[in-house]
Design a protein around this motif. Structure first.
Motif, PDB file in Angstrom:
ATOM      1  N   MET A 114       0.963  -1.333  -0.310  1.00  0.00           N
ATOM      2  CA  MET A 114      -0.031  -0.338  -0.411  1.00  0.00           C
ATOM      3  C   MET A 114       0.713   1.388  -0.020  1.00  0.00           C
ATOM      4  O   MET A 114       1.491   1.186   1.044  1.00  0.00           O
TER       5      MET A 114
ATOM      6  N   LEU B 157      -2.727   4.596   1.618  1.00  0.00           N
ATOM      7  CA  LEU B 157      -2.903   5.154   3.413  1.00  0.00           C
ATOM      8  C   LEU B 157      -3.543   6.074   3.823  1.00  0.00           C
ATOM      9  O   LEU B 157      -4.072   5.965   4.658  1.00  0.00           O
TER      10      LEU B 157
ATOM     11  N   PHE C 267      -7.068   6.209   2.968  1.00  0.00           N
ATOM     12  CA  PHE C 267      -7.862   5.612   3.408  1.00  0.00           C
ATOM     13  C   PHE C 267      -8.112   5.438   5.114  1.00  0.00           C
ATOM     14  O   PHE C 267      -9.344   5.121   5.516  1.00  0.00           O
ATOM     15  N   GLN C 268      -6.726   5.825   5.643  1.00  0.00           N
ATOM     16  CA  GLN C 268      -7.036   6.194   7.194  1.00  0.00           C
ATOM     17  C   GLN C 268      -7.891   6.822   7.147  1.00  0.00           C
ATOM     18  O   GLN C 268      -8.946   7.097   8.333  1.00  0.00           O
TER      19      GLN C 268
ATOM     20  N   TYR D 273     -11.878   5.930   6.619  1.00  0.00           N
ATOM     21  CA  TYR D 273     -12.285   4.930   8.106  1.00  0.00           C
ATOM     22  C   TYR D 273     -12.565   5.746   9.025  1.00  0.00           C
ATOM     23  O   TYR D 273     -13.522   5.940  10.137  1.00  0.00           O
TER      24      TYR D 273
ATOM     25  N   LYS E  55     -15.644   5.011   9.977  1.00  0.00           N
ATOM     26  CA  LYS E  55     -15.893   4.012  10.693  1.00  0.00           C
ATOM     27  C   LYS E  55     -17.637   3.800  11.717  1.00  0.00           C
ATOM     28  O   LYS E  55     -18.111   2.426  11.660  1.00  0.00           O
TER      29      LYS E  55
ATOM     30  N   GLN F 111     -15.095  -4.612   9.244  1.00  0.00           N
ATOM     31  CA  GLN F 111     -13.657  -5.152   8.184  1.00  0.00           C
ATOM     32  C   GLN F 111     -13.840  -5.489   7.093  1.00  0.00           C
ATOM     33  O   GLN F 111     -13.526  -4.148   6.285  1.00  0.00           O
ATOM     34  N   ASP F 112     -14.176  -5.812   6.856  1.00  0.00           N
ATOM     35  CA  ASP F 112     -15.357  -6.857   5.086  1.00  0.00           C
ATOM     36  C   ASP F 112     -15.743  -5.512   4.049  1.00  0.00           C
ATOM     37  O   ASP F 112     -15.045  -5.500   3.117  1.00  0.00           O
TER      38      ASP F 112
ATOM     39  N   PHE G 299     -14.412  -2.251   5.064  1.00  0.00           N
ATOM     40  CA  PHE G 299     -13.534  -0.960   4.516  1.00  0.00           C
ATOM     41  C   PHE G 299     -12.445  -2.112   3.630  1.00  0.00           C
ATOM     42  O   PHE G 299     -11.572  -0.936   2.935  1.00  0.00           O
ATOM     43  N   ILE G 300     -12.434  -3.525   3.575  1.00  0.00           N
ATOM     44  CA  ILE G 300     -11.260  -4.179   3.116  1.00  0.00           C
ATOM     45  C   ILE G 300     -11.652  -3.875   1.320  1.00  0.00           C
ATOM     46  O   ILE G 300     -10.944  -3.875   0.651  1.00  0.00           O
TER      47      ILE G 300
ATOM     48  N   HIS H 134     -11.209  -0.025   0.344  1.00  0.00           N
ATOM     49  CA  HIS H 134      -9.960  -0.330  -0.040  1.00  0.00           C
ATOM     50  C   HIS H 134      -9.632  -1.356  -1.224  1.00  0.00           C
ATOM     51  O   HIS H 134      -8.464  -0.470  -2.550  1.00  0.00           O
ATOM     52  N   ARG H 135     -10.253  -1.841  -2.057  1.00  0.00           N
ATOM     53  CA  ARG H 135     -10.201  -3.202  -2.601  1.00  0.00           C
ATOM     54  C   ARG H 135     -10.730  -1.894  -4.092  1.00  0.00           C
ATOM     55  O   ARG H 135     -10.250  -1.842  -5.133  1.00  0.00           O
TER      56      ARG H 135
ATOM     57  N   GLY I 145     -10.251   1.764  -6.494  1.00  0.00           N
ATOM     58  CA  GLY I 145     -10.112   2.856  -7.770  1.00  0.00           C
ATOM     59  C   GLY I 145     -11.383   2.829  -8.310  1.00  0.00           C
ATOM     60  O   GLY I 145     -11.402   3.735  -9.861  1.00  0.00           O
ATOM     61  N   SER I 146     -12.212   1.713  -8.597  1.00  0.00           N
ATOM     62  CA  SER I 146     -13.220   1.491  -9.938  1.00  0.00           C
ATOM     63  C   SER I 146     -14.440   2.979  -8.965  1.00  0.00           C
ATOM     64  O   SER I 146     -15.491   3.092  -9.673  1.00  0.00           O
TER      65      SER I 146
ATOM     66  N   TYR J 150      -8.676  -0.741  13.307  1.00  0.00           N
ATOM     67  CA  TYR J 150      -8.431  -0.651  11.932  1.00  0.00           C
ATOM     68  C   TYR J 150      -6.682  -1.614  11.657  1.00  0.00           C
ATOM     69  O   TYR J 150      -6.516  -1.777  10.646  1.00  0.00           O
TER      70      TYR J 150
ATOM     71  N   ILE K 296      -7.971  -4.767  10.638  1.00  0.00           N
ATOM     72  CA  ILE K 296      -8.211  -4.545   8.586  1.00  0.00           C
ATOM     73  C   ILE K 296      -6.601  -4.084   7.707  1.00  0.00           C
ATOM     74  O   ILE K 296      -6.887  -4.627   6.926  1.00  0.00           O
TER      75      ILE K 296
ATOM     76  N   ILE L 206      -5.230  -7.001   5.224  1.00  0.00           N
ATOM     77  CA  ILE L 206      -5.395  -6.533   3.487  1.00  0.00           C
ATOM     78  C   ILE L 206      -3.927  -6.620   3.260  1.00  0.00           C
ATOM     79  O   ILE L 206      -3.805  -7.108   2.338  1.00  0.00           O
TER      80      ILE L 206
ATOM     81  N   GLU M  97      -0.726  -6.323  -3.562  1.00  0.00           N
ATOM     82  CA  GLU M  97      -1.766  -5.498  -2.874  1.00  0.00           C
ATOM     83  C   GLU M  97      -3.227  -4.935  -4.335  1.00  0.00           C
ATOM     84  O   GLU M  97      -2.995  -6.416  -5.399  1.00  0.00           O
ATOM     85  N   TYR M  98      -4.172  -5.174  -3.974  1.00  0.00           N
ATOM     86  CA  TYR M  98      -5.481  -4.796  -4.654  1.00  0.00           C
ATOM     87  C   TYR M  98      -4.616  -3.955  -5.804  1.00  0.00           C
ATOM     88  O   TYR M  98      -5.049  -2.225  -6.223  1.00  0.00           O
TER      89      TYR M  98
ATOM     90  N   PRO N  80      -6.206  -1.357  -8.415  1.00  0.00           N
ATOM     91  CA  PRO N  80      -7.305  -0.738  -9.316  1.00  0.00           C
ATOM     92  C   PRO N  80      -7.759  -1.860 -10.773  1.00  0.00           C
ATOM     93  O   PRO N  80      -7.000  -1.954 -11.048  1.00  0.00           O
TER      94      PRO N  80
END
Lengths: 177, 97
Positions: A1, A6, A9-10, A13, A17, A39-40, A42-43, A46-47, A50-51, B27, B30, B34, B40-41, B43
């Motif tokens: 990351m 990061l 994302f923080q 979050y 949250k 958790q799922d 926010f994952i 994060h994933r 970009g989209s 956090y 999480i 990740i 790394e995911y 995009p």
């Protein structure tokens, strides 16, 4: 990351949250499960960051992920329960474990705890769309417009879902009170 | 009457509900999830770009092969034309081999 990702994302979050956790806990009605689903969520945020095209607001997008993940979790839990019930039929002792424990939302005032536990049990029995409209309105305090964006429905559809949710809850409560 | 009041009380029991604080360690959990995923995911934009580049490369390769095959067939056709055109067909009963 990367550091930039990061940090952003923080920030996301930190901003969302509690909103995500509160929404999720109203669906799954259990703190451990709510943490797992949060958790799922926010994952996934994060994933998929970009989209995210910005067609809806970030808040709407995150609420939508939270609602979908919560509903998926409930479906998976119900499947497991049905399977456990079927396997229990063939158990030696034949004992079937049912989860009858009441859920006490941590944000409810003490004097309302008992009534809220009854209400949450009945919210659980509502159809998905009515449940989502009711939770987003009554727990999260979102406006009709915000709910309509999260659920991708018109304002009038949301209004009608809320009316039907209340009618259904009233009918269910009449039977037990 | 009492029943109706009780139902109303239950229905209104979420009024004034307060926001709950998420677990402060969530956090870190999480982040470790990740990172533990081991990759790394990527995009979606980059995935689409890679797919488009791959398709373009495939298309260029196929067209290059087709072009080469057409040229080869054309060369054979041309050489046949040359042989018949210039009456270069061997009618001599003597075989070379």
């Amino acid at each position: 990351m990367h550091t930039e990702q990061l940090l952003s994302f923080q920030e996301i979050y930190d901003t969302y949250k509690n909103k995500v956790f509160n929404t999720v806990i109203s669906y799954v009605q259990n703190t451990e499960d709510a943490e797992e689903v949060t958790q799922d969520v926010f994952i996934e945020v994060h994933r998929s960051s970009g989209s995210f095209q910005g067609k809806s607001s970030l808040s709407t997008w995150i609420y939508r992920i939270a609602v979908n993940k919560s509903l998926d979790h409930l479906k998976s839990k119900n499947r497991k329960k049905r399977f456990a019930f079927l396997t229990a039929l063939f158990d030696e002792d034949g004992a079937v474990k049912h989860d009858h424990s009441d859920f006490h939302h941590p944000g409810i005032a003490l004097e309302n705890k008992e009534n809220a536990a009854i209400l949450f049990r009945k919210i659980n029995e509502l159809p998905e769309n009515q449940k989502t409209a009711f939770i987003l309105s009554k727990v999260e305090g979102l406006s009709y417009h915000e709910i309509s964006e999260v659920m991708q429905l018109s304002n009038s559809s949301v209004e009608s879902l809320l009316v039907r949710a209340k009618q259904n809850l009233r009918i269910k409560l009449e039977k037990i009170l | 009457m009492d029943k109706n009041k009780k139902i109303e009380d239950v229905l209104n029991s979420l009024e004034g509900i307060k926001s709950t604080e998420a677990n402060p360690f969530l956090y870190n959990r999480i982040l470790s999830k990740i990172q533990a995923s081991g990759k790394e995911y990527t995009p979606a934009k980059i995935i689409w770009l890679a797919a488009a580049s791959f398709l373009l490369l495939l298309f260029l390769n196929i067209s290059a092969i087709r072009k080469a095959m057409i040229n080869k067939n054309g060369a054979v056709y041309q050489s046949e034309n040359t042989v018949s055109g210039y009456n270069l067909i061997n009618e001599n009963p003597i075989q070379y081999n």
